[in-house]
Write an enzyme that holds these catalytic residues in place. Structure first.
Site, PDB file in Angstrom:
ATOM      1  N   LYS A  70      -7.759 -58.543 -18.272  1.00  0.00           N
ATOM      2  CA  LYS A  70      -7.782 -59.569 -17.212  1.00  0.00           C
ATOM      3  C   LYS A  70      -9.230 -59.896 -16.840  1.00  0.00           C
ATOM      4  O   LYS A  70      -9.589 -61.051 -16.648  1.00  0.00           O
ATOM      5  CB  LYS A  70      -7.001 -59.095 -15.975  1.00  0.00           C
ATOM      6  CG  LYS A  70      -5.514 -59.038 -16.210  1.00  0.00           C
ATOM      7  CD  LYS A  70      -4.912 -60.415 -16.477  1.00  0.00           C
ATOM      8  CE  LYS A  70      -3.546 -60.342 -17.108  1.00  0.00           C
ATOM      9  NZ  LYS A  70      -3.055 -61.608 -17.657  1.00  0.00           N
ATOM     10  N   TYR A  83      -5.347 -52.827 -20.079  1.00  0.00           N
ATOM     11  CA  TYR A  83      -4.700 -54.033 -19.550  1.00  0.00           C
ATOM     12  C   TYR A  83      -5.594 -54.702 -18.495  1.00  0.00           C
ATOM     13  O   TYR A  83      -5.869 -55.903 -18.556  1.00  0.00           O
ATOM     14  CB  TYR A  83      -3.330 -53.699 -18.932  1.00  0.00           C
ATOM     15  CG  TYR A  83      -2.812 -54.839 -18.091  1.00  0.00           C
ATOM     16  CD1 TYR A  83      -2.310 -55.986 -18.688  1.00  0.00           C
ATOM     17  CD2 TYR A  83      -2.888 -54.804 -16.689  1.00  0.00           C
ATOM     18  CE1 TYR A  83      -1.880 -57.067 -17.918  1.00  0.00           C
ATOM     19  CE2 TYR A  83      -2.460 -55.877 -15.911  1.00  0.00           C
ATOM     20  CZ  TYR A  83      -1.962 -56.994 -16.533  1.00  0.00           C
ATOM     21  OH  TYR A  83      -1.556 -58.076 -15.768  1.00  0.00           O
ATOM     22  N   SER A 108      -5.122 -61.027 -11.936  1.00  0.00           N
ATOM     23  CA  SER A 108      -4.435 -59.957 -11.211  1.00  0.00           C
ATOM     24  C   SER A 108      -5.356 -59.302 -10.203  1.00  0.00           C
ATOM     25  O   SER A 108      -6.575 -59.204 -10.422  1.00  0.00           O
ATOM     26  CB  SER A 108      -3.981 -58.926 -12.248  1.00  0.00           C
ATOM     27  OG  SER A 108      -3.567 -57.745 -11.622  1.00  0.00           O
TER      28      SER A 108
HETATM   29  P1  NAD Z   1       6.381 -61.149 -18.794  1.00  0.00           P
HETATM   30  O1  NAD Z   1       6.185 -60.103 -19.836  1.00  0.00           O
HETATM   31  O2  NAD Z   1       7.708 -61.260 -18.147  1.00  0.00           O
HETATM   32  O3  NAD Z   1       6.016 -62.588 -19.412  1.00  0.00           O
HETATM   33  C1  NAD Z   1       5.015 -62.767 -20.377  1.00  0.00           C
HETATM   34  C2  NAD Z   1       5.621 -63.559 -21.521  1.00  0.00           C
HETATM   35  O4  NAD Z   1       4.610 -63.789 -22.508  1.00  0.00           O
HETATM   36  C3  NAD Z   1       6.765 -62.821 -22.203  1.00  0.00           C
HETATM   37  O5  NAD Z   1       7.911 -63.668 -22.254  1.00  0.00           O
HETATM   38  C4  NAD Z   1       6.222 -62.517 -23.605  1.00  0.00           C
HETATM   39  O6  NAD Z   1       7.242 -62.555 -24.579  1.00  0.00           O
HETATM   40  C5  NAD Z   1       5.184 -63.608 -23.786  1.00  0.00           C
HETATM   41  N1  NAD Z   1       4.077 -63.275 -24.693  1.00  0.00           N
HETATM   42  C6  NAD Z   1       3.272 -62.197 -24.664  1.00  0.00           C
HETATM   43  N2  NAD Z   1       2.369 -62.256 -25.656  1.00  0.00           N
HETATM   44  C7  NAD Z   1       2.605 -63.417 -26.327  1.00  0.00           C
HETATM   45  C8  NAD Z   1       2.011 -64.030 -27.454  1.00  0.00           C
HETATM   46  N3  NAD Z   1       0.995 -63.469 -28.108  1.00  0.00           N
HETATM   47  N4  NAD Z   1       2.513 -65.214 -27.883  1.00  0.00           N
HETATM   48  C9  NAD Z   1       3.560 -65.809 -27.260  1.00  0.00           C
HETATM   49  N5  NAD Z   1       4.157 -65.265 -26.181  1.00  0.00           N
HETATM   50  C10 NAD Z   1       3.684 -64.070 -25.732  1.00  0.00           C
HETATM   51  O7  NAD Z   1       5.232 -60.946 -17.711  1.00  0.00           O
HETATM   52  P2  NAD Z   1       5.071 -61.592 -16.265  1.00  0.00           P
HETATM   53  O8  NAD Z   1       5.304 -60.529 -15.274  1.00  0.00           O
HETATM   54  O9  NAD Z   1       5.807 -62.846 -16.173  1.00  0.00           O
HETATM   55  O10 NAD Z   1       3.504 -61.863 -16.268  1.00  0.00           O
HETATM   56  C11 NAD Z   1       2.974 -63.127 -16.594  1.00  0.00           C
HETATM   57  C12 NAD Z   1       1.463 -63.069 -16.512  1.00  0.00           C
HETATM   58  O11 NAD Z   1       1.083 -62.660 -15.196  1.00  0.00           O
HETATM   59  C13 NAD Z   1       0.824 -62.057 -17.454  1.00  0.00           C
HETATM   60  O12 NAD Z   1      -0.399 -62.613 -17.917  1.00  0.00           O
HETATM   61  C14 NAD Z   1       0.554 -60.872 -16.572  1.00  0.00           C
HETATM   62  O13 NAD Z   1      -0.512 -60.096 -17.051  1.00  0.00           O
HETATM   63  C15 NAD Z   1       0.201 -61.552 -15.271  1.00  0.00           C
HETATM   64  N6  NAD Z   1       0.405 -60.718 -14.084  1.00  0.00           N
HETATM   65  C16 NAD Z   1       1.624 -60.136 -13.881  1.00  0.00           C
HETATM   66  C17 NAD Z   1       1.815 -59.336 -12.771  1.00  0.00           C
HETATM   67  C18 NAD Z   1       3.131 -58.632 -12.536  1.00  0.00           C
HETATM   68  O14 NAD Z   1       3.166 -57.665 -11.784  1.00  0.00           O
HETATM   69  N7  NAD Z   1       4.228 -59.089 -13.132  1.00  0.00           N
HETATM   70  C19 NAD Z   1       0.769 -59.149 -11.846  1.00  0.00           C
HETATM   71  C20 NAD Z   1      -0.449 -59.780 -12.088  1.00  0.00           C
HETATM   72  C21 NAD Z   1      -0.625 -60.559 -13.217  1.00  0.00           C
HETATM   73  C1  WQD Z   2       3.764 -50.342  -6.535  1.00  0.00           C
HETATM   74  C2  WQD Z   2       3.706 -49.115  -5.633  1.00  0.00           C
HETATM   75  C3  WQD Z   2       3.357 -47.056  -6.818  1.00  0.00           C
HETATM   76  C4  WQD Z   2       7.134 -47.062  -8.962  1.00  0.00           C
HETATM   77  C5  WQD Z   2       0.981 -52.914 -11.246  1.00  0.00           C
HETATM   78  C6  WQD Z   2      -0.240 -53.119 -12.079  1.00  0.00           C
HETATM   79  C7  WQD Z   2      -1.054 -54.255 -11.538  1.00  0.00           C
HETATM   80  C8  WQD Z   2      -0.206 -55.503 -11.388  1.00  0.00           C
HETATM   81  C9  WQD Z   2       1.033 -55.236 -10.621  1.00  0.00           C
HETATM   82  C10 WQD Z   2      -0.372 -56.830 -13.389  1.00  0.00           C
HETATM   83  C11 WQD Z   2       2.611 -48.135  -6.021  1.00  0.00           C
HETATM   84  C12 WQD Z   2       4.703 -47.066  -6.147  1.00  0.00           C
HETATM   85  C13 WQD Z   2       6.078 -47.391  -8.147  1.00  0.00           C
HETATM   86  C14 WQD Z   2       7.947 -45.937  -8.627  1.00  0.00           C
HETATM   87  C15 WQD Z   2       6.605 -45.593  -6.669  1.00  0.00           C
HETATM   88  N1  WQD Z   2       0.238 -55.992 -12.644  1.00  0.00           N
HETATM   89  N2  WQD Z   2       5.817 -46.673  -7.017  1.00  0.00           N
HETATM   90  N3  WQD Z   2       7.644 -45.261  -7.481  1.00  0.00           N
HETATM   91  O1  WQD Z   2       0.965 -50.154  -9.720  1.00  0.00           O
HETATM   92  O2  WQD Z   2       0.685 -51.645  -7.687  1.00  0.00           O
HETATM   93  O3  WQD Z   2       0.572 -52.623  -9.927  1.00  0.00           O
HETATM   94  O4  WQD Z   2       1.739 -54.124 -11.205  1.00  0.00           O
HETATM   95  O5  WQD Z   2      -1.460 -57.298 -13.308  1.00  0.00           O
HETATM   96  O6  WQD Z   2      -2.090 -54.469 -12.425  1.00  0.00           O
HETATM   97  O7  WQD Z   2      -1.007 -51.922 -12.052  1.00  0.00           O
HETATM   98  O8  WQD Z   2       2.763 -51.845  -9.086  1.00  0.00           O
HETATM   99  O9  WQD Z   2       5.196 -51.790  -8.841  1.00  0.00           O
HETATM  100  O10 WQD Z   2       4.083 -50.095 -10.351  1.00  0.00           O
HETATM  101  O11 WQD Z   2       3.800 -49.904  -7.894  1.00  0.00           O
HETATM  102  O12 WQD Z   2       6.366 -44.954  -5.655  1.00  0.00           O
HETATM  103  O13 WQD Z   2       8.892 -45.593  -9.343  1.00  0.00           O
HETATM  104  O14 WQD Z   2       4.930 -48.400  -5.771  1.00  0.00           O
HETATM  105  O15 WQD Z   2       2.755 -45.789  -6.719  1.00  0.00           O
HETATM  106  O16 WQD Z   2       2.101 -47.590  -4.856  1.00  0.00           O
HETATM  107  P1  WQD Z   2       1.188 -51.435  -9.059  1.00  0.00           P
HETATM  108  P2  WQD Z   2       4.031 -50.915  -9.121  1.00  0.00           P
END
Ligand code: NAD
Ligand code: WQD
Length: 340
Positions: A154, A150, A125
């Site tokens: 990562k 969290y 991330s």
């Molecule tokens: P998500 O929660 O939709 O998907 C993750 C899945 O993993 C879920 O279906 C959950 O049930 C499963 N899971 C969690 N722990 C588990 C375990 N111990 N055993 C088996 N299954 C398990 O999340 P996502 O948004 O699809 O994110 C996927 C990956 O990408 C994550 O590693 C997340 O940290 C990373 N990521 C997400 C974002 C974002 O904004 N969505 C941004 C950067 C990184």
């Molecule tokens: C985006 C922008 C908020 C909600 C998070 C995690 C990051 C990564 C992605 C996993 C920001 C603003 C939001 C609302 C708002 N995940 N906002 N009103 O915080 O950039 O990142 O998700 O790795 O680690 O921290 O994403 O979608 O929450 O916010 O104004 O109701 O929208 O302040 O500027 P963020 P977000």
């Protein structure tokens, strides 16, 4: 070629499974359904015509994970999505986050080592960069101390992967550092399924547009940005899914230059919260009620990616225009609204 996708019924995992299957890969998913449901498999099947393999267990269960690997000796590569991902919740429940995110990775890595799986793609991330001093961030921008447990998982997972890859020449690792993934599949058959009140901007915004919530809070308009609201690099989830397929191919074809690599996966363009609201209204014709509220604690002011490395070395580039991404998010919201 069989690809093991952990967390494959989740948001990004499900879109990646679709792209993998459409590219001819066979997929086996493991998910404990903590943050997803079995209906996702129906969506994947309706889009691709193929139901992926699926097993439901917790990857923190070491014997179950080892047993899985022993029964699937033909796995060609792994994509490890499974993790807990709610930043705020991780502050309240640090032990749960460390236990889940670190143990699941270590169990998967132990299986990869014992059963000689040659490649793994990891979901990292942009959170590892925190508020960078210089923008856009490149892969060599120094990582900053994590703001949340969290984010720390990562960083720690990246470090575990680096250290293991260093002594396991047979295991090649790519960590993709996602910026802000948004949107949904254009079919509106799969998308993000937030539990309860969404924390992230786009699901909250689409719920306001759908009348499920009254108004969107814009967290801060006093940042040092052109319109005062915070800036992020919003990446379409299908573009992001495609990056995984390309990363998998790179590993399978042995094109990687080192046995652990990092790539920024973003658009290279920063958009403010207010710009996103305007783009959504333009794309959908639907007005979004919003109110400026104080900054959200822990938020950074601005970040966007330098994607040169991913463009030139990985051969991947974001392609979906933001309006189309927001239209897809809206279509998905309407679909979920109807069916739930
Ligand atoms: P998500 O929660 O939709 O998907 C993750 C899945 O993993 C879920 O279906 C959950 O049930 C499963 N899971 C969690 N722990 C588990 C375990 N111990 N055993 C088996 N299954 C398990 O999340 P996502 O948004 O699809 O994110 C996927 C990956 O990408 C994550 O590693 C997340 O940290 C990373 N990521 C997400 C974002 C974002 O904004 N969505 C941004 C950067 C990184
Ligand atoms: C985006 C922008 C908020 C909600 C998070 C995690 C990051 C990564 C992605 C996993 C920001 C603003 C939001 C609302 C708002 N995940 N906002 N009103 O915080 O950039 O990142 O998700 O790795 O680690 O921290 O994403 O979608 O929450 O916010 O104004 O109701 O929208 O302040 O500027 P963020 P977000």
């Amino acid at each position: 070629m069989k690809i093991f996708v952990t967390g494959g019924t989740g948001y990004i995992g499900s879109h990646t499974v679709v792209e993998l299957q459409q590219e001819g890969f066979e997929v086996i998913i493991v998910d404990n359904l903590f943050n997803s449901d079995l209906g996702v498999l129906d969506g994947i099947e309706r889009i691709t015509g193929t139901r992926p393999g699926f097993e439901c267990f917790d990857l923190t269960d070491a014997p179950a994970t080892r047993d899985f690997f022993s029964r699937h000796r033909d796995i060609g590569a792994i994509i490890h999505f499974a993790a807990l991902k709610a930043v705020g919740e991780s502050v309240e429940k640090p032990l749960e986050y460390y236990a889940n995110n670190l143990n699941s990775l270590m169990n998967v890595l132990s299986g990869a080592r014992e059963f000689r799986v040659p490649g793994l793609v990891f979901s990292s991330s942009c959170t590892v960069y925190g508020q960078a001093a210089v923008l856009p961030v490149t892969e060599s921008t120094p990582r900053r101390e994590a703001e949340s447990p969290y984010g720390n998982t990562k960083m720690m997972c990246e470090d575990i992967l680096r250290d293991v890859a260093r002594v396991e020449p047979g295991l090649n690792v790519i960590a993709l550092r996602y910026f802000n993934p948004i949107g949904a599949h254009p079919s509106a058959l799969i998308g993000e399924l937030p539990l309860g009140v969404p924390n992230n901007l786009i699901p909250f915004l689409t719920q306001v547009a759908a009348g499920i919530r009254d108004e969107l809070s814009v967290f801060g308009d006093d940042y040092d940005t052109p319109d005062g609201s915070a800036i992020r690099d919003y990446i379409d989830v299908v573009d992001l899914a495609r990056a995984h397929v390309i990363a998998i191919r790179r590993l399978l074809e042995g094109k990687n230059e080192r046995n652990h690599e990092y790539f920024n996966i973003g658009t290279g363009r920063g958009l403010s919260v207010l710009e996103i609201i305007r783009a959504f209204e333009r794309a959908t014709g639907v007005k979004v009620r919003y109110r400026i509220t104080p900054r959200r604690p822990g938020d950074i002011e601005k970040v966007w990616a330098d994607t040169t490395w991913a463009n030139e070395v990985l051969g991947w580039k974001a392609s979906v225009p933001i309006e189309e991404t927001l239209r897809n998010a809206w279509k998905w919201q309407q679909h979920v609204g109807r069916e739930r």
